[in-house]
Design a protein around this motif. Sequence first.
Motif, short mmCIF file in Angstrom:
data_model
loop_
_atom_site.label_atom_id
_atom_site.label_comp_id
_atom_site.label_asym_id
_atom_site.label_seq_id
_atom_site.Cartn_x
_atom_site.Cartn_y
_atom_site.Cartn_z
N SER A 32 21.23 -20.07 17.30
CA SER A 32 20.52 -20.10 16.02
C SER A 32 20.96 -18.96 15.12
CB SER A 32 19.01 -20.06 16.25
OG SER A 32 18.65 -18.95 17.02
N LEU A 33 20.74 -19.16 13.84
CA LEU A 33 20.99 -18.15 12.82
C LEU A 33 19.63 -17.77 12.24
CD1 LEU A 33 23.23 -16.65 11.27
CD2 LEU A 33 23.16 -18.51 9.60
N LEU A 34 19.31 -16.47 12.29
CA LEU A 34 18.00 -15.98 11.86
C LEU A 34 18.14 -14.98 10.72
CD1 LEU A 34 16.59 -15.14 15.40
CD2 LEU A 34 16.07 -17.17 14.06
N LEU A 35 17.15 -14.98 9.85
CA LEU A 35 17.01 -13.95 8.82
C LEU A 35 15.76 -13.16 9.19
CD1 LEU A 35 17.87 -12.63 6.15
CD2 LEU A 35 16.37 -14.29 5.00
N SER A 36 15.90 -11.83 9.31
CA SER A 36 14.79 -11.00 9.80
C SER A 36 14.54 -9.81 8.89
CB SER A 36 15.08 -10.50 11.21
OG SER A 36 15.34 -11.56 12.07
N PRO A 37 13.71 -9.97 7.85
CA PRO A 37 13.33 -8.80 7.07
C PRO A 37 12.35 -7.95 7.88
CG PRO A 37 12.27 -10.77 6.20
CD PRO A 37 13.17 -11.21 7.31
N ALA A 38 12.52 -6.62 7.82
CA ALA A 38 11.70 -5.73 8.63
C ALA A 38 11.33 -4.48 7.83
CB ALA A 38 12.46 -5.32 9.88
N ILE A 39 10.22 -3.88 8.24
CA ILE A 39 9.81 -2.58 7.72
C ILE A 39 9.56 -1.68 8.91
CG2 ILE A 39 8.83 -3.39 5.54
CD1 ILE A 39 6.06 -3.18 6.88
N GLY A 40 9.70 -0.38 8.70
CA GLY A 40 9.47 0.53 9.81
C GLY A 40 9.55 1.98 9.39
N CYS A 41 9.37 2.83 10.38
CA CYS A 41 9.44 4.27 10.15
C CYS A 41 9.81 4.96 11.45
CB CYS A 41 8.12 4.81 9.63
SG CYS A 41 6.75 4.61 10.79
N TYR A 42 10.27 6.21 11.33
CA TYR A 42 10.52 7.05 12.51
C TYR A 42 10.20 8.49 12.13
CZ TYR A 42 14.95 8.41 10.35
OH TYR A 42 15.90 8.89 9.49
N TYR A 43 9.97 9.31 13.14
CA TYR A 43 9.60 10.71 12.93
C TYR A 43 10.55 11.61 13.70
CZ TYR A 43 6.91 15.03 13.21
OH TYR A 43 6.52 16.33 13.15
N HIS A 44 11.24 12.49 12.99
CA HIS A 44 12.13 13.47 13.60
C HIS A 44 11.43 14.82 13.45
CE1 HIS A 44 16.54 15.04 13.89
NE2 HIS A 44 15.69 15.82 14.53
N LYS A 45 10.84 15.30 14.54
CA LYS A 45 10.02 16.52 14.51
C LYS A 45 10.78 17.70 13.90
CE LYS A 45 7.23 19.46 17.47
NZ LYS A 45 6.81 19.76 18.81
N ASN A 46 10.08 18.46 13.08
CA ASN A 46 10.61 19.65 12.40
C ASN A 46 11.79 19.36 11.48
OD1 ASN A 46 8.71 21.36 13.64
ND2 ASN A 46 10.01 21.49 15.45
N TYR A 47 11.98 18.10 11.10
CA TYR A 47 13.09 17.80 10.20
C TYR A 47 12.70 16.80 9.11
CZ TYR A 47 17.63 16.29 8.49
OH TYR A 47 18.69 15.96 7.69
N GLN A 48 12.50 15.52 9.50
CA GLN A 48 12.23 14.51 8.49
C GLN A 48 11.46 13.32 9.06
OE1 GLN A 48 16.00 13.03 7.08
NE2 GLN A 48 16.39 11.84 8.92
N THR A 49 10.89 12.55 8.14
CA THR A 49 10.27 11.28 8.47
C THR A 49 10.99 10.23 7.64
OG1 THR A 49 8.15 12.36 8.86
CG2 THR A 49 8.10 9.99 8.50
N GLY A 50 11.38 9.14 8.28
CA GLY A 50 12.11 8.08 7.58
C GLY A 50 11.31 6.80 7.50
N PHE A 51 11.33 6.17 6.33
CA PHE A 51 10.70 4.87 6.09
C PHE A 51 11.79 3.92 5.64
CE2 PHE A 51 7.66 8.21 5.17
CZ PHE A 51 6.58 7.83 5.94
N PHE A 52 11.79 2.69 6.16
CA PHE A 52 12.89 1.79 5.81
C PHE A 52 12.44 0.36 5.63
CE2 PHE A 52 12.83 2.23 10.43
CZ PHE A 52 12.82 0.92 10.86
N PHE A 53 13.23 -0.36 4.83
CA PHE A 53 13.16 -1.81 4.67
C PHE A 53 14.52 -2.31 5.10
CE2 PHE A 53 14.15 -5.56 2.01
CZ PHE A 53 13.23 -6.42 2.57
N HIS A 54 14.56 -3.27 6.05
CA HIS A 54 15.83 -3.60 6.69
C HIS A 54 15.93 -5.11 6.97
CE1 HIS A 54 18.51 -3.07 10.48
NE2 HIS A 54 19.25 -3.22 9.41
N PRO A 55 16.49 -5.89 6.06
CA PRO A 55 16.75 -7.30 6.36
C PRO A 55 18.04 -7.44 7.18
CG PRO A 55 16.97 -6.87 4.00
CD PRO A 55 16.67 -5.57 4.66
#
Length: 185
Positions: free
Chosen positions: A61-84
Amino acid sequence: MLCLGVGTLRAQVLKPQSISVGYMGEFISHPGLKLAFNYSLHNWPKTKTTRKGDARTLNRSLLLSPAIGCYYHKNYQTGFFFHPELTWKREKENGRFRAVSIGIGYLQTVVPRVYEYKNGKFSKTTLANSYVFGSMAYQLGGRLSYVEKHEIDYYIKPQLWLAKPGFPQSTGYFMFEAGLIFKVN
């Protein structure tokens, strides 16, 4: 009558086939979460006959997967993303599958501990950076349970991201994702 047909078609097109929820982090030590809605664009079921004469069905199958998310890098940065992502998936009858994905997304990082020198004094401020990134991933998984037509699959999905702009021209990320896929009826 035409409006009813268009409305039904639109509801079928906009309904996700499954929903993925998982751990998503830069490397393994920078924790985060990802939520994706998986839409089926096309299916290619194929029945093969084994040497023993048994029939096996493979579903590609062929899928399209839009996604949202975040990650935390202690003492450096927090990342938020939109990722199709666009995913090609090959699944066996027993539920085991493998898939390859490519995607393009938007990443916003927030760096909380930045100091700015202004008017002869240092002051604490927050810095936010925006990136466009491309991704490649390989995914392995299988069926965890099959209860009353509610399938739950598990997966692991290492991925490579290349974000622009970065230092000096681009920044590479190794992202690790593992989670569950809930089929939607």
